[in-house]
Write a protein that holds these residues in place. Sequence first.
Motif, PDB file in Angstrom:
ATOM      1  N   VAL A 106     -30.275  -6.657 -33.181  1.00 25.43           N
ATOM      2  CA  VAL A 106     -30.815  -7.359 -34.375  1.00 25.43           C
ATOM      3  C   VAL A 106     -32.313  -7.128 -34.476  1.00 25.43           C
ATOM      4  O   VAL A 106     -33.126  -7.010 -33.567  1.00 25.43           O
ATOM      5  CB  VAL A 106     -30.469  -8.624 -34.566  1.00 25.43           C
ATOM      6  CG1 VAL A 106     -31.165  -9.806 -33.463  1.00 25.43           C
ATOM      7  CG2 VAL A 106     -30.605  -9.405 -35.833  1.00 25.43           C
ATOM      8  N   VAL A 107     -32.807  -6.990 -35.996  1.00 23.81           N
ATOM      9  CA  VAL A 107     -34.223  -6.863 -36.116  1.00 23.81           C
ATOM     10  C   VAL A 107     -34.377  -7.912 -37.359  1.00 23.81           C
ATOM     11  O   VAL A 107     -33.639  -7.643 -38.173  1.00 23.81           O
ATOM     12  CB  VAL A 107     -34.481  -5.381 -36.600  1.00 23.81           C
ATOM     13  CG1 VAL A 107     -35.958  -5.300 -37.028  1.00 23.81           C
ATOM     14  CG2 VAL A 107     -34.313  -4.364 -35.437  1.00 23.81           C
ATOM     15  N   LEU A 108     -35.303  -8.627 -37.299  1.00 28.07           N
ATOM     16  CA  LEU A 108     -35.503  -9.721 -38.342  1.00 28.07           C
ATOM     17  C   LEU A 108     -36.559  -9.209 -39.321  1.00 28.07           C
ATOM     18  O   LEU A 108     -37.690  -8.645 -38.793  1.00 28.07           O
ATOM     19  CB  LEU A 108     -36.337 -10.929 -37.553  1.00 28.07           C
ATOM     20  CG  LEU A 108     -36.590 -12.237 -38.268  1.00 28.07           C
ATOM     21  CD1 LEU A 108     -35.233 -12.699 -39.095  1.00 28.07           C
ATOM     22  CD2 LEU A 108     -37.355 -13.093 -37.629  1.00 28.07           C
ATOM     23  N   LEU A 109     -35.958  -9.006 -40.321  1.00 33.63           N
ATOM     24  CA  LEU A 109     -36.820  -8.619 -41.640  1.00 33.63           C
ATOM     25  C   LEU A 109     -37.610  -9.621 -42.338  1.00 33.63           C
ATOM     26  O   LEU A 109     -38.698  -9.306 -42.958  1.00 33.63           O
ATOM     27  CB  LEU A 109     -35.810  -7.936 -42.613  1.00 33.63           C
ATOM     28  CG  LEU A 109     -35.097  -6.668 -41.956  1.00 33.63           C
ATOM     29  CD1 LEU A 109     -34.284  -6.032 -43.325  1.00 33.63           C
ATOM     30  CD2 LEU A 109     -35.871  -5.508 -41.436  1.00 33.63           C
ATOM     31  N   ASP A 110     -37.332 -11.031 -42.338  1.00 31.20           N
ATOM     32  CA  ASP A 110     -37.872 -11.954 -42.944  1.00 31.20           C
ATOM     33  C   ASP A 110     -37.845 -13.231 -42.082  1.00 31.20           C
ATOM     34  O   ASP A 110     -36.652 -13.794 -42.308  1.00 31.20           O
ATOM     35  CB  ASP A 110     -37.295 -12.294 -44.479  1.00 31.20           C
ATOM     36  CG  ASP A 110     -38.009 -13.323 -45.323  1.00 31.20           C
ATOM     37  OD1 ASP A 110     -39.016 -13.934 -44.492  1.00 31.20           O
ATOM     38  OD2 ASP A 110     -37.742 -13.483 -46.271  1.00 31.20           O
ATOM     39  N   ALA A 111     -38.778 -13.617 -41.394  1.00 34.29           N
ATOM     40  CA  ALA A 111     -38.556 -14.886 -40.754  1.00 34.29           C
ATOM     41  C   ALA A 111     -38.736 -16.204 -41.267  1.00 34.29           C
ATOM     42  O   ALA A 111     -38.292 -17.418 -40.927  1.00 34.29           O
ATOM     43  CB  ALA A 111     -39.932 -14.925 -39.620  1.00 34.29           C
ATOM     44  N   ASN A 112     -38.962 -16.078 -42.561  1.00 39.42           N
ATOM     45  CA  ASN A 112     -39.107 -17.502 -43.347  1.00 39.42           C
ATOM     46  C   ASN A 112     -38.706 -17.374 -44.733  1.00 39.42           C
ATOM     47  O   ASN A 112     -39.207 -17.458 -45.890  1.00 39.42           O
ATOM     48  CB  ASN A 112     -40.828 -17.823 -43.694  1.00 39.42           C
ATOM     49  CG  ASN A 112     -41.591 -17.824 -42.317  1.00 39.42           C
ATOM     50  OD1 ASN A 112     -41.038 -18.967 -41.586  1.00 39.42           O
ATOM     51  ND2 ASN A 112     -42.490 -17.029 -41.983  1.00 39.42           N
ATOM     52  N   PRO A 113     -37.243 -17.361 -44.737  1.00 39.00           N
ATOM     53  CA  PRO A 113     -36.516 -17.108 -45.974  1.00 39.00           C
ATOM     54  C   PRO A 113     -36.269 -18.649 -46.847  1.00 39.00           C
ATOM     55  O   PRO A 113     -36.668 -19.595 -46.200  1.00 39.00           O
ATOM     56  CB  PRO A 113     -35.138 -16.777 -45.561  1.00 39.00           C
ATOM     57  CG  PRO A 113     -34.886 -17.422 -44.104  1.00 39.00           C
ATOM     58  CD  PRO A 113     -36.303 -17.218 -43.678  1.00 39.00           C
ATOM     59  N   GLU A 114     -36.347 -18.479 -47.987  1.00 40.00           N
ATOM     60  CA  GLU A 114     -36.175 -19.356 -48.882  1.00 40.00           C
ATOM     61  C   GLU A 114     -35.116 -19.486 -49.838  1.00 40.00           C
ATOM     62  O   GLU A 114     -34.644 -18.193 -50.234  1.00 40.00           O
ATOM     63  CB  GLU A 114     -37.652 -19.675 -49.666  1.00 40.00           C
ATOM     64  CG  GLU A 114     -38.841 -19.802 -48.839  1.00 40.00           C
ATOM     65  CD  GLU A 114     -40.181 -19.722 -49.828  1.00 40.00           C
ATOM     66  OE1 GLU A 114     -40.068 -19.729 -50.959  1.00 40.00           O
ATOM     67  OE2 GLU A 114     -41.301 -19.756 -49.075  1.00 40.00           O
ATOM     68  N   GLY A 115     -34.717 -20.709 -50.722  1.00 42.15           N
ATOM     69  CA  GLY A 115     -33.799 -20.598 -51.443  1.00 42.15           C
ATOM     70  C   GLY A 115     -32.416 -20.208 -50.810  1.00 42.15           C
ATOM     71  O   GLY A 115     -31.987 -20.420 -49.810  1.00 42.15           O
ATOM     72  N   ASP A 116     -31.692 -19.177 -51.721  1.00 36.56           N
ATOM     73  CA  ASP A 116     -30.409 -18.686 -51.489  1.00 36.56           C
ATOM     74  C   ASP A 116     -30.633 -17.885 -50.057  1.00 36.56           C
ATOM     75  O   ASP A 116     -29.517 -17.745 -49.448  1.00 36.56           O
ATOM     76  CB  ASP A 116     -30.136 -17.862 -52.309  1.00 36.56           C
ATOM     77  CG  ASP A 116     -28.438 -17.245 -52.158  1.00 36.56           C
ATOM     78  OD1 ASP A 116     -27.587 -17.898 -51.848  1.00 36.56           O
ATOM     79  OD2 ASP A 116     -28.315 -16.040 -52.147  1.00 36.56           O
ATOM     80  N   ALA A 117     -31.599 -17.280 -49.745  1.00 37.23           N
ATOM     81  CA  ALA A 117     -31.832 -16.584 -48.592  1.00 37.23           C
ATOM     82  C   ALA A 117     -31.751 -17.390 -47.345  1.00 37.23           C
ATOM     83  O   ALA A 117     -31.155 -17.110 -46.293  1.00 37.23           O
ATOM     84  CB  ALA A 117     -33.112 -15.447 -48.514  1.00 37.23           C
ATOM     85  N   ALA A 118     -32.259 -18.517 -47.561  1.00 33.44           N
ATOM     86  CA  ALA A 118     -32.223 -19.701 -46.341  1.00 33.44           C
ATOM     87  C   ALA A 118     -30.854 -20.040 -45.986  1.00 33.44           C
ATOM     88  O   ALA A 118     -30.505 -20.186 -44.926  1.00 33.44           O
ATOM     89  CB  ALA A 118     -33.164 -20.964 -46.742  1.00 33.44           C
ATOM     90  N   ALA A 119     -30.202 -20.091 -47.177  1.00 39.92           N
ATOM     91  CA  ALA A 119     -28.760 -20.597 -46.993  1.00 39.92           C
ATOM     92  C   ALA A 119     -27.764 -19.484 -46.165  1.00 39.92           C
ATOM     93  O   ALA A 119     -26.916 -19.869 -45.176  1.00 39.92           O
ATOM     94  CB  ALA A 119     -27.981 -21.045 -48.207  1.00 39.92           C
ATOM     95  N   ARG A 120     -28.081 -18.226 -46.575  1.00 42.62           N
ATOM     96  CA  ARG A 120     -27.406 -17.145 -46.070  1.00 42.62           C
ATOM     97  C   ARG A 120     -27.909 -16.941 -44.308  1.00 42.62           C
ATOM     98  O   ARG A 120     -27.186 -16.572 -43.558  1.00 42.62           O
ATOM     99  CB  ARG A 120     -27.556 -15.685 -46.725  1.00 42.62           C
ATOM    100  CG  ARG A 120     -27.030 -15.893 -47.994  1.00 42.62           C
ATOM    101  CD  ARG A 120     -27.047 -14.620 -48.902  1.00 42.62           C
ATOM    102  NE  ARG A 120     -28.219 -14.423 -49.486  1.00 42.62           N
ATOM    103  CZ  ARG A 120     -29.298 -13.539 -49.280  1.00 42.62           C
ATOM    104  NH1 ARG A 120     -29.074 -12.981 -47.985  1.00 42.62           N
ATOM    105  NH2 ARG A 120     -30.336 -13.704 -49.743  1.00 42.62           N
TER     106      ARG A 120
END
Length: 65
Positions: A33-47
């Motif tokens: 795994v490679v992390l592309l966004d360490a601080n997701p918000e909204g729908d991305a946070a739920a996913r």
Amino acid sequence: MHLEIDQERCCAAGQCVLVADDLFDQRDEDGVVVLLDANPEGDAAARAAEAAALCPAAAITVVGS
């Protein structure tokens, strides 16, 4: 929400990428795994939370909410 990954634990199953390909990717050479966004918000946070729950190696940690 903040995400942390443990590449040493990752078993390259790819569940995270299937759930959130905008947040996670996999290295070409070994599928880790490679992390592309360490601080997701909204729908991305739920996913991101769903991806962490589905990870068979528990390599994704959700810090905060």
